[in-house]
Design an enzyme around this catalytic site. Structure first.
Site, PDB file in Angstrom:
ATOM      1  N   LYS A 165       8.434 -28.142 -10.853  1.00  0.00           N
ATOM      2  CA  LYS A 165       7.690 -28.262 -12.113  1.00  0.00           C
ATOM      3  C   LYS A 165       8.561 -27.838 -13.283  1.00  0.00           C
ATOM      4  O   LYS A 165       9.599 -27.211 -13.090  1.00  0.00           O
ATOM      5  CB  LYS A 165       6.423 -27.392 -12.050  1.00  0.00           C
ATOM      6  CG  LYS A 165       6.747 -25.928 -11.819  1.00  0.00           C
ATOM      7  CD  LYS A 165       5.512 -25.100 -11.657  1.00  0.00           C
ATOM      8  CE  LYS A 165       5.841 -23.640 -11.456  1.00  0.00           C
ATOM      9  NZ  LYS A 165       6.533 -23.012 -12.593  1.00  0.00           N
TER      10      LYS A 165
ATOM     11  N   ASP B  82      10.337 -23.535 -10.217  1.00  0.00           N
ATOM     12  CA  ASP B  82      10.513 -23.839 -11.628  1.00  0.00           C
ATOM     13  C   ASP B  82      11.845 -24.606 -11.680  1.00  0.00           C
ATOM     14  O   ASP B  82      12.850 -24.148 -11.126  1.00  0.00           O
ATOM     15  CB  ASP B  82      10.611 -22.495 -12.381  1.00  0.00           C
ATOM     16  CG  ASP B  82      10.113 -22.563 -13.806  1.00  0.00           C
ATOM     17  OD1 ASP B  82       9.188 -23.340 -14.095  1.00  0.00           O
ATOM     18  OD2 ASP B  82      10.655 -21.809 -14.651  1.00  0.00           O
TER      19      ASP B  82
ATOM     20  N   HIS C 246      13.966 -26.701 -14.343  1.00  0.00           N
ATOM     21  CA  HIS C 246      14.138 -27.202 -15.704  1.00  0.00           C
ATOM     22  C   HIS C 246      15.442 -27.972 -15.899  1.00  0.00           C
ATOM     23  O   HIS C 246      16.485 -27.570 -15.373  1.00  0.00           O
ATOM     24  CB  HIS C 246      14.164 -26.035 -16.695  1.00  0.00           C
ATOM     25  CG  HIS C 246      12.912 -25.224 -16.751  1.00  0.00           C
ATOM     26  ND1 HIS C 246      11.673 -25.762 -16.993  1.00  0.00           N
ATOM     27  CD2 HIS C 246      12.702 -23.884 -16.609  1.00  0.00           C
ATOM     28  CE1 HIS C 246      10.763 -24.800 -17.011  1.00  0.00           C
ATOM     29  NE2 HIS C 246      11.356 -23.651 -16.767  1.00  0.00           N
TER      30      HIS C 246
ATOM     31  N   HIS D  60      16.841 -20.438 -17.700  1.00  0.00           N
ATOM     32  CA  HIS D  60      16.530 -20.028 -16.324  1.00  0.00           C
ATOM     33  C   HIS D  60      16.175 -21.243 -15.476  1.00  0.00           C
ATOM     34  O   HIS D  60      15.711 -22.258 -15.991  1.00  0.00           O
ATOM     35  CB  HIS D  60      15.361 -19.031 -16.314  1.00  0.00           C
ATOM     36  CG  HIS D  60      14.063 -19.639 -16.766  1.00  0.00           C
ATOM     37  ND1 HIS D  60      13.743 -19.790 -18.103  1.00  0.00           N
ATOM     38  CD2 HIS D  60      13.025 -20.161 -16.082  1.00  0.00           C
ATOM     39  CE1 HIS D  60      12.564 -20.362 -18.208  1.00  0.00           C
ATOM     40  NE2 HIS D  60      12.098 -20.620 -16.997  1.00  0.00           N
TER      41      HIS D  60
ATOM     42  N   ASP E 209       7.376 -19.829  -7.150  1.00  0.00           N
ATOM     43  CA  ASP E 209       8.629 -19.547  -7.884  1.00  0.00           C
ATOM     44  C   ASP E 209       9.414 -18.314  -7.413  1.00  0.00           C
ATOM     45  O   ASP E 209       9.871 -17.513  -8.237  1.00  0.00           O
ATOM     46  CB  ASP E 209       8.334 -19.416  -9.390  1.00  0.00           C
ATOM     47  CG  ASP E 209       7.762 -20.702  -9.993  1.00  0.00           C
ATOM     48  OD1 ASP E 209       7.572 -21.673  -9.263  1.00  0.00           O
ATOM     49  OD2 ASP E 209       7.493 -20.706 -11.207  1.00  0.00           O
TER      50      ASP E 209
ATOM     51  N   CYS F 183       3.376 -17.722 -14.087  1.00  0.00           N
ATOM     52  CA  CYS F 183       3.106 -18.885 -13.244  1.00  0.00           C
ATOM     53  C   CYS F 183       2.058 -18.634 -12.166  1.00  0.00           C
ATOM     54  O   CYS F 183       1.280 -19.532 -11.836  1.00  0.00           O
ATOM     55  CB  CYS F 183       4.411 -19.410 -12.659  1.00  0.00           C
ATOM     56  SG  CYS F 183       5.446 -20.147 -13.951  1.00  0.00           S
TER      57      CYS F 183
ATOM     58  N   HIS G 104      15.876 -28.001 -21.706  1.00  0.00           N
ATOM     59  CA  HIS G 104      14.424 -27.793 -21.751  1.00  0.00           C
ATOM     60  C   HIS G 104      13.992 -27.036 -23.011  1.00  0.00           C
ATOM     61  O   HIS G 104      14.667 -26.097 -23.440  1.00  0.00           O
ATOM     62  CB  HIS G 104      13.939 -27.030 -20.509  1.00  0.00           C
ATOM     63  CG  HIS G 104      12.452 -27.127 -20.317  1.00  0.00           C
ATOM     64  ND1 HIS G 104      11.594 -26.111 -20.675  1.00  0.00           N
ATOM     65  CD2 HIS G 104      11.680 -28.136 -19.863  1.00  0.00           C
ATOM     66  CE1 HIS G 104      10.350 -26.493 -20.423  1.00  0.00           C
ATOM     67  NE2 HIS G 104      10.374 -27.715 -19.928  1.00  0.00           N
TER      68      HIS G 104
HETATM   69  C1  VGL Z   1       7.970 -18.509 -15.218  1.00  0.00           C
HETATM   70  C2  VGL Z   1       8.456 -17.956 -17.400  1.00  0.00           C
HETATM   71  C3  VGL Z   1       9.072 -19.171 -17.585  1.00  0.00           C
HETATM   72  C4  VGL Z   1       7.368 -18.120 -13.910  1.00  0.00           C
HETATM   73  C5  VGL Z   1       8.583 -19.738 -15.393  1.00  0.00           C
HETATM   74  O1  VGL Z   1       7.709 -18.683 -12.866  1.00  0.00           O
HETATM   75  O2  VGL Z   1       6.496 -17.216 -13.917  1.00  0.00           O
HETATM   76  N1  VGL Z   1       7.918 -17.634 -16.221  1.00  0.00           N
HETATM   77  N2  VGL Z   1       9.127 -20.048 -16.576  1.00  0.00           N
HETATM   78 ZN    ZN Z   2      10.398 -21.730 -16.660  1.00  0.00          ZN
END
Ligand code: VGL
Ligand code: ZN
Length: 205
Positions: free
Chosen positions: A106, A46, A48, A81, A8, A151, A52
């Site tokens: 994901k 990430d 979404h 995000h 990510d 993550c 979401h």
């Molecule tokens: C993440 C919070 C929400 C990450 C992803 O990539 O660490 N953190 N979505």
């Molecule tokens: Zn996320």
């Protein structure tokens, strides 16, 4: 077979992004230096949908940081995000992407979040990454990227559960530390699960 998993490293997790990770941009040059030292490089995003369930914005009278129940599971609410196709969801500028052989996206299912690159947060769905890595003959799996206490943490724990010799490149990751101490607790959890810690200088001198 030594594999690097870049978790990510996306605009929204940089200090200027929607879900800023302090010093998140500092991982980019380190990860670029690491890549040529691996047999295989994989990355995650990430990714979404705008509606979401992890976004506070999609639940009335809530704020980011609050916890709700989402489809029977505890869920921390985040700012909007990494919405599919937006600039915030794109890889961070300067990240070398030419060597990335597969990209796993994901968090696409509205009613469940997916911190780990291997499974969603309830292990309902497998992304296929574990099988892919095994099919490719992965022996050592090195993790880096963002966020260390979200993550990266859950990916590392799943990697250990799947039997991979797992390493965290400590200077190629940064955490959110939403609640002070989250990063320290994440390190402890990873240590207890048998994740080993290395510095990039030990891999790419
Ligand atoms: C993440 C919070 C929400 C990450 C992803 O990539 O660490 N953190 N979505
Ligand atoms: Zn996320």
């Amino acid at each position: 077979m030594r594999v690097l998993l870049i978790v990510d490293v996306q605009n929204d997790f940089l200090p200027t992004g929607a879900l800023p990770v302090p010093e998140g941009d500092a991982v980019v040059p380190v990860i670029n230096q690491l890549q040529p030292h691996f047999d295989l490089v994989i990355a995650s995003q990430d990714w979404h949908p705008r509606d979401h369930g992890s976004f506070a914005d999609n639940h009335p009278n809530t704020e980011p940081g609050q916890t709700i129940t989402l489809d029977g599971l505890e869920q921390i609410l985040w700012p909007v995000h990494c919405v599919q196709g937006t600039k915030g969801a794109a890889f961070a500028p300067g990240l070398d992407t030419l060597r990335i052989e597969a990209i796993i996206r994901k968090g696409m299912e509205r009613k469940i979040d997916s911190y780990s690159v291997f499974f969603d947060n309830d292990h309902r769905k497998d992304t296929g990454l574990g099988g892919y890595l095994k099919a490719r003959g992965t022996e050592q799996l090195y993790l880096c990227g963002l966020a260390e206490d979200v993550c990266v943490l859950f990916s590392a724990l799943d990697a250990r559960n799947l039997g991979f010799e797992t390493y965290l490149v400590t200077d190629a990751t940064r955490g959110v530390d939403l609640n002070k101490g989250d990063i320290d607790r994440a390190r402890q959890q990873m240590h207890d699960a048998g994740v080993q810690f290395v510095e990039s200088s030990e891999i790419a001198p």
